[in-house]
Scaffold this motif. Structure first.
Motif, short mmCIF file in Angstrom:
data_model
loop_
_atom_site.label_atom_id
_atom_site.label_comp_id
_atom_site.label_asym_id
_atom_site.label_seq_id
_atom_site.Cartn_x
_atom_site.Cartn_y
_atom_site.Cartn_z
N ALA A 56 0.86 -1.18 0.00
CA ALA A 56 0.00 0.00 0.00
C ALA A 56 0.90 1.23 0.00
N THR A 57 0.87 1.96 -1.09
CA THR A 57 1.76 3.11 -1.21
C THR A 57 1.11 4.40 -0.73
N ALA A 58 -0.19 4.40 -0.61
CA ALA A 58 -0.89 5.61 -0.19
C ALA A 58 -1.64 5.34 1.10
N THR A 59 -1.81 6.37 1.87
CA THR A 59 -2.54 6.25 3.13
C THR A 59 -3.94 5.71 2.89
N HIS A 60 -4.58 6.15 1.82
CA HIS A 60 -5.93 5.68 1.51
C HIS A 60 -5.94 4.16 1.34
N ASP A 61 -4.96 3.61 0.62
CA ASP A 61 -4.89 2.15 0.43
C ASP A 61 -4.76 1.44 1.77
N GLN A 62 -3.95 1.98 2.65
CA GLN A 62 -3.76 1.37 3.97
C GLN A 62 -5.05 1.41 4.77
N LEU A 63 -5.78 2.52 4.70
CA LEU A 63 -7.05 2.64 5.42
C LEU A 63 -8.09 1.66 4.88
N ARG A 65 -7.47 -1.21 3.45
CA ARG A 65 -7.08 -2.55 3.91
C ARG A 65 -7.49 -2.75 5.36
N GLN A 66 -7.24 -1.76 6.20
CA GLN A 66 -7.58 -1.89 7.61
C GLN A 66 -9.09 -1.99 7.80
#
Length: 80
Positions: A56-63, A65-66
């Motif tokens: 996940a390269t962007a914060t949005h992608d990480q959010l 996923r979480q």
């Protein structure tokens, strides 16, 4: 059977052996404890894969996923 599934099954078996009362009238049986723990371990493994696989390269992608992990755990009743 997949090796990882076998490992999770062994972990669940050890947990059940350590936590079963041996008397179904007094408490949960080995089979009940094993089934619950095995399912929990599989859900945890799947959610771990959601978080760890793919970068996940962007914060949005990480959010996202979480959020997926939280929803899966909540759906199956695994503590967050």
């Amino acid at each position: 059977m997949n090796e990882r599934i076998r490992e999770l099954s062994e972990q669940a078996s050890e947990w059940a052996a350590a936590n079963a009362t041996g008397d179904w009238e007094v408490g949960p049986s080995y089979v009940d404890i094993f089934n619950k723990k095995f399912a929990e371990l599989i859900v945890r493994e799947c959610t771990r894969l959601v978080i760890n696989n793919g970068i996940a390269t962007a914060t949005h992608d990480q959010l996202v996923r979480q959020d997926c992990v939280n929803e899966i755990k909540e759906h199956f009743g695994v503590e967050l």
